[in-house]
Design a protein around this motif. Structure first.
Motif, PDB file in Angstrom:
ATOM      1  N   VAL A   1      20.294  66.108  -4.407  1.00  0.00           N
ATOM      2  CA  VAL A   1      19.788  65.269  -3.321  1.00  0.00           C
ATOM      3  C   VAL A   1      18.673  64.390  -3.890  1.00  0.00           C
ATOM      4  O   VAL A   1      17.610  64.896  -4.275  1.00  0.00           O
ATOM      5  N   LYS A   2      18.923  63.098  -3.963  1.00  0.00           N
ATOM      6  CA  LYS A   2      18.012  62.190  -4.674  1.00  0.00           C
ATOM      7  C   LYS A   2      16.605  62.200  -4.089  1.00  0.00           C
ATOM      8  O   LYS A   2      15.620  62.145  -4.820  1.00  0.00           O
TER       9      LYS A   2
ATOM     10  N   ALA B   1      11.929  78.338  -8.487  1.00  0.00           N
ATOM     11  CA  ALA B   1      11.995  76.878  -8.344  1.00  0.00           C
ATOM     12  C   ALA B   1      13.097  76.545  -7.345  1.00  0.00           C
ATOM     13  O   ALA B   1      14.219  77.050  -7.462  1.00  0.00           O
ATOM     14  N   ILE B   2      12.774  75.709  -6.363  1.00  0.00           N
ATOM     15  CA  ILE B   2      13.706  75.387  -5.281  1.00  0.00           C
ATOM     16  C   ILE B   2      14.060  73.906  -5.366  1.00  0.00           C
ATOM     17  O   ILE B   2      13.188  73.044  -5.237  1.00  0.00           O
ATOM     18  N   LEU B   3      15.342  73.615  -5.600  1.00  0.00           N
ATOM     19  CA  LEU B   3      15.850  72.257  -5.665  1.00  0.00           C
ATOM     20  C   LEU B   3      16.874  72.060  -4.550  1.00  0.00           C
ATOM     21  O   LEU B   3      17.381  73.028  -3.973  1.00  0.00           O
ATOM     22  N   ARG B   4      17.218  70.814  -4.248  1.00  0.00           N
ATOM     23  CA  ARG B   4      18.201  70.509  -3.223  1.00  0.00           C
ATOM     24  C   ARG B   4      19.454  69.923  -3.869  1.00  0.00           C
ATOM     25  O   ARG B   4      19.373  69.038  -4.729  1.00  0.00           O
TER      26      ARG B   4
ATOM     27  N   GLY C   1      29.263  73.549  -4.799  1.00  0.00           N
ATOM     28  CA  GLY C   1      29.881  73.434  -6.105  1.00  0.00           C
ATOM     29  C   GLY C   1      29.055  72.691  -7.136  1.00  0.00           C
ATOM     30  O   GLY C   1      29.354  72.757  -8.338  1.00  0.00           O
ATOM     31  N   GLU C   2      28.004  71.985  -6.702  1.00  0.00           N
ATOM     32  CA  GLU C   2      27.188  71.218  -7.636  1.00  0.00           C
ATOM     33  C   GLU C   2      26.095  72.056  -8.287  1.00  0.00           C
ATOM     34  O   GLU C   2      25.385  71.568  -9.171  1.00  0.00           O
TER      35      GLU C   2
ATOM     36  N   LEU D   1      18.857  75.217  -3.806  1.00  0.00           N
ATOM     37  CA  LEU D   1      19.249  75.958  -4.997  1.00  0.00           C
ATOM     38  C   LEU D   1      18.027  76.705  -5.512  1.00  0.00           C
ATOM     39  O   LEU D   1      17.010  76.082  -5.854  1.00  0.00           O
ATOM     40  N   LEU D   2      18.096  78.029  -5.530  1.00  0.00           N
ATOM     41  CA  LEU D   2      16.971  78.862  -5.957  1.00  0.00           C
ATOM     42  C   LEU D   2      17.188  79.293  -7.403  1.00  0.00           C
ATOM     43  O   LEU D   2      18.198  79.939  -7.709  1.00  0.00           O
ATOM     44  N   ILE D   3      16.241  78.941  -8.264  1.00  0.00           N
ATOM     45  CA  ILE D   3      16.329  79.279  -9.684  1.00  0.00           C
ATOM     46  C   ILE D   3      15.139  80.157 -10.047  1.00  0.00           C
ATOM     47  O   ILE D   3      13.980  79.754  -9.862  1.00  0.00           O
ATOM     48  N   GLN D   4      15.411  81.352 -10.540  1.00  0.00           N
ATOM     49  CA  GLN D   4      14.370  82.310 -10.880  1.00  0.00           C
ATOM     50  C   GLN D   4      13.884  82.071 -12.316  1.00  0.00           C
ATOM     51  O   GLN D   4      14.678  81.798 -13.212  1.00  0.00           O
ATOM     52  N   ALA D   5      12.564  82.176 -12.522  1.00  0.00           N
ATOM     53  CA  ALA D   5      11.972  82.022 -13.855  1.00  0.00           C
ATOM     54  C   ALA D   5      10.682  82.834 -13.908  1.00  0.00           C
ATOM     55  O   ALA D   5      10.239  83.395 -12.892  1.00  0.00           O
TER      56      ALA D   5
END
Length: 352
Positions: free
Chosen positions: A277-278, A298-301, A306-307, A243-247
């Protein structure tokens, strides 16, 4: 004497029918128990075999009883032959229906094993039913003395005419088979077409594919559309995704400290919020010298497409609160305009 003989034949025929009925009831009870016991096992093939026996037990027993009764009555040769033909045709129909159901179940089991327990694919099962029923009808006609060779020739010519009249339908049919055979998409996948439609694949049938949008609406898309469009499958090669979140932060911020804060927030979100993803690791990548800020991603998993909304919602809330408490500025766009005055630069005017 003839009357007593006829009465004896009728009684014998009735006894044969009664015995056949008793046998049918017993076989029905035994096949029912067998079907129930087969349902308790994890193996799917014994369920299909038990269901086949359950479907055939009663009708074949009754047909055998009728044939035995007909022989007991000592009917005329022509009548007996006609009765045999009718009973044979009925038996073929019964066996065909039972086999169509069994083979459709076999195909469904194979598709289920290959595509997962959530699969709901009807196209292969329907094609299997049609093929088995068609073969059964041809065998029945042949048993009644109808020559099927001219019929096959007529079906060939008629099939060509039907194919020309149903080009779109057949194109959708073969496109659906190709999509499933190539495993491009499967029920449960989240897809997005270049034309804008997106959602979870619900079912793929002989003509179209149904997808459920995030707003819980169903969109029906012709199968042929998948052969001439660009498609993104968010569940391939795996469901979990980045999940790519721009800031952005101001030029005066300490980038090392900003990265540390963002990583802490991202790791906390992935550890605490359902759908992340824990064991995932948060990554920060600064990438652009903006006009009034330094932009980063910021890159999250997350576990599946849908999450992303829940994770992004929680991450932005926490990041905004932490930046505010740490005094890290999230800058607004600014412009600096220099106006000449008497040949000298005027004071800077900052436009916000």
């Amino acid at each position: 004497m003839p009357e007593s003989l006829d009465l004896a034949r009728v009684i014998a025929a009735a006894v044969v029918l009664a015995v056949a009925l008793v046998v049918a009831i017993v076989l029905r009870m035994l096949s029912g128990r067998l079907n129930k016991r087969a349902g308790d096992t994890r193996w799917a093939w014994d369920d299909l075999a038990a269901r086949l026996l359950h479907d055939l037990a009663v009708p074949l027993s009754l047909l055998a009883g009728v044939w035995g009764a007909a022989n007991a009555l000592s009917l005329k040769a022509g009548t007996l032959s006609g009765t045999a033909n009718v009973l044979t045709a009925i038996a073929i129909i019964v066996i065909t229906l039972a086999c169509a159901r069994m083979f459709a179940g076999v195909v469904a089991s194979i598709a289920m094993a290959r595509q997962g327990v959530a699969a709901n694919v009807t196209i292969f099962a329907n094609i299997t039913r049609v093929v088995v029923l068609g073969i059964g009808m041809l065998v029945m006609l042949q048993s009644l003395g109808v020559s099927i060779t001219p019929l096959l020739g007529a079906l060939g010519v008629g099939g060509l005419a039907v194919a020309l009249a149903l080009q779109d339908t057949l194109a959708n049919l073969f496109a659906g088979v190709h999509v499933l055979a190539s495993k491009t998409i499967e029920p449960g996948d989240y897809i997005r077409l270049s034309s804008g439609q997106e959602g979870y694949v619900v079912d793929i049938n002989w003509r179209n594919t149904s997808i459920r949008t995030l707003s819980d609406n169903i969109e029906v898309i012709p199968n042929q559309r998948f052969s001439d469009t660009i498609l993104t499958n968010y569940h391939r090669p795996a469901q979990d995704m980045s999940l790519l979140i721009q800031a952005k932060v101001s030029y005066g911020a300490d980038l090392e400290y900003v990265e540390k804060v963002v990583v802490e927030i991202g790791d906390a979100v992935m550890a605490e919020i359902e759908g992340a993803v824990k064991e995932g690791q948060t990554l920060v990548r600064f990438h652009t010298w903006g006009e009034s800020s330094i932009d980063f991603t910021a890159i999250l998993r997350i576990t599946e497409f849908g999450e992303q909304f829940r994770i992004k919602h929680e991450f932005l809330k926490r990041l905004h609160r932490r930046f505010d408490s740490e005094g890290i500025e999230i800058p607004l766009p600014t412009r600096r305009v220099l106006l000449p005055e008497n040949g000298r630069a005027a004071d800077d005017l900052v436009l916000r």
